[in-house]
Motif scaffolding. Sequence first.
Motif, short mmCIF file in Angstrom:
data_model
loop_
_atom_site.label_atom_id
_atom_site.label_comp_id
_atom_site.label_asym_id
_atom_site.label_seq_id
_atom_site.Cartn_x
_atom_site.Cartn_y
_atom_site.Cartn_z
N UNK A 134 -110.13 -75.90 -55.67
CA UNK A 134 -109.70 -74.52 -55.93
C UNK A 134 -109.53 -74.20 -57.41
N UNK A 135 -109.35 -75.21 -58.25
CA UNK A 135 -109.06 -74.96 -59.66
C UNK A 135 -109.82 -75.94 -60.55
N UNK A 136 -109.98 -75.53 -61.79
CA UNK A 136 -110.67 -76.38 -62.78
C UNK A 136 -109.76 -77.48 -63.29
N UNK A 137 -108.46 -77.34 -63.08
CA UNK A 137 -107.49 -78.36 -63.46
C UNK A 137 -106.41 -78.39 -62.41
N UNK A 138 -105.57 -79.42 -62.44
CA UNK A 138 -104.53 -79.56 -61.42
C UNK A 138 -103.59 -78.37 -61.43
N UNK A 139 -103.15 -77.97 -60.23
CA UNK A 139 -102.26 -76.83 -60.07
C UNK A 139 -100.94 -77.30 -59.49
N UNK A 140 -99.84 -76.96 -60.14
CA UNK A 140 -98.52 -77.36 -59.64
C UNK A 140 -98.17 -76.56 -58.39
N UNK A 141 -97.24 -77.08 -57.62
CA UNK A 141 -96.82 -76.42 -56.39
C UNK A 141 -96.27 -75.03 -56.67
N UNK A 142 -95.43 -74.89 -57.70
CA UNK A 142 -94.81 -73.59 -57.99
C UNK A 142 -95.84 -72.57 -58.43
N UNK A 143 -96.86 -73.01 -59.19
CA UNK A 143 -97.90 -72.08 -59.62
C UNK A 143 -98.77 -71.64 -58.44
N UNK A 144 -99.08 -72.58 -57.54
CA UNK A 144 -99.86 -72.24 -56.36
C UNK A 144 -99.07 -71.30 -55.45
N UNK A 145 -97.78 -71.58 -55.28
CA UNK A 145 -96.92 -70.73 -54.45
C UNK A 145 -96.81 -69.33 -55.05
N UNK A 146 -96.64 -69.26 -56.36
CA UNK A 146 -96.51 -67.96 -57.02
C UNK A 146 -97.79 -67.15 -56.85
N UNK A 147 -98.94 -67.79 -57.06
CA UNK A 147 -100.22 -67.08 -56.95
C UNK A 147 -100.48 -66.64 -55.52
N UNK A 148 -100.20 -67.51 -54.55
CA UNK A 148 -100.41 -67.16 -53.14
C UNK A 148 -99.51 -66.01 -52.72
N UNK A 149 -98.26 -66.03 -53.18
CA UNK A 149 -97.34 -64.93 -52.86
C UNK A 149 -97.80 -63.64 -53.51
N UNK A 150 -98.21 -63.71 -54.76
CA UNK A 150 -98.67 -62.52 -55.48
C UNK A 150 -99.90 -61.91 -54.80
N UNK A 151 -100.81 -62.77 -54.32
CA UNK A 151 -102.01 -62.27 -53.65
C UNK A 151 -101.68 -61.70 -52.27
#
Length: 445
Positions: A36-53
């Motif tokens: 899904x990403x070009x570099x590792x994604x932290x849990x909080x960043x993934x959660x934030x992006x998923x919630x925002x979307x």
Amino acid sequence: MFKKLTQHRLSLVQGLTLGFIGFIVLGTGLLMLPVSAHESTSLIHALFTATSATCVTGLTVVNTAAHWTIFGKLVILALIEIGGLGFMTFVVLLFMSTRRHLDLSTQLMAQESLNLVSLSQIALIRWIVSFSFGVQMVGAVLLSFDFIPRYGLGKGMWYSFFHAISAFCNAGFDLFGNSLENFATDPYVLIVIMLLIISGSFGFLVLADLLAYRKQHHLTLHTKLALTTSGILLGLSVVVYLFTEQNAQQLAQLTPVQRFVNTLFLAVTPRTAGFDTIPFAHLSMAGIVFTMVLMFIGGTPGSTAGGIKTTTAGVLIIQGMATLRGKRDATFAHRRFTRQNVAHAMTMFFIALALVVVAVMIMAATETVPQNVGLEYILFEVLTAFGTTGATLGLTPDLTVWGQLVIIFMMFIGRVGIYTVMYAVLNSNHPDDGYRYPEESVLIG
């Protein structure tokens, strides 16, 4: 699925709340995959992006264009579509497509999710999906006339498709890295994006009511109030921004036509979408304050927008004017609002205000803001999350974990709705007491 929820005695609003949470969790897991990403994604960043979307907000802690791969962007786009139209829309559509019978609990959840007045309006769901996809496809075609010559066939079609969906669902996600600032001198793109935003922000019941007007020659009170409030806010916003931003350097460099279109774009986006052609941090202080008011109000009930909604603001203003004039009833378009309408509007306003104040207090204690700015830096971020707008003064990428959690909660409650979340938490499906206490007045003011 929904029969199981009923058997476990989950209320309808609890089922809806858990449904949104389920898609956010699923989106978080998908965004954390290496593909899904070009570099590792932290849990909080993934959660934030998923919630925002899913909550169609558009706030991001990582650069959407640079951080996510094509797969990650497709996940974000799917979450935007699900969050924009409502996951119950797709559940009901699946039942209809397979010709399976909709049980009562599923129908009631769909009614609650889409703000339908009665179960008879469930038939609107097929129309809602057809209309939404149709508008998005038309928007993508219109954008492609500009994007394909600019970016080439493949990239231009992808950009057209992505931004048409993001605009219609009022999500505010972009693939340019700086929203639409590169298009400040391109009125055509801005007008298409504005039309897509407006189409998604009116609410499906309002649009259905308008389309049925030729046959019925009648509009509901809800439609009249929503259109009137939205029209007044749009007109007022244009006038205010023309006055407050008359010395803005970015606008001064544009032609009169470009400047008017940019001002109109600025008037449309704060209540719903969050795209910008001028960084919100570059607005005057008066413009920033007015933008925060627009974000707090939000869009129309039943739409993709957040905030307290235009009808709530309309009812409160009309009730306030009636009270000041000594009138007993709040009336509009030769109709009077019910006492329940007024009570719900007041409750919505004060709960929203309380949530915003608490969120600002928490973030004031956890976040570090630049020395040359004040509390508006944090207040703006909280309101843009509650209004699911996506505008920012620049604080989002620097949020601490606690700050991200606060914004995640505000985005969630802004999209799902205050009443839905509160009823789900408090399980407030209790009948009124069978008795009433004596009435007595207190001094007010």
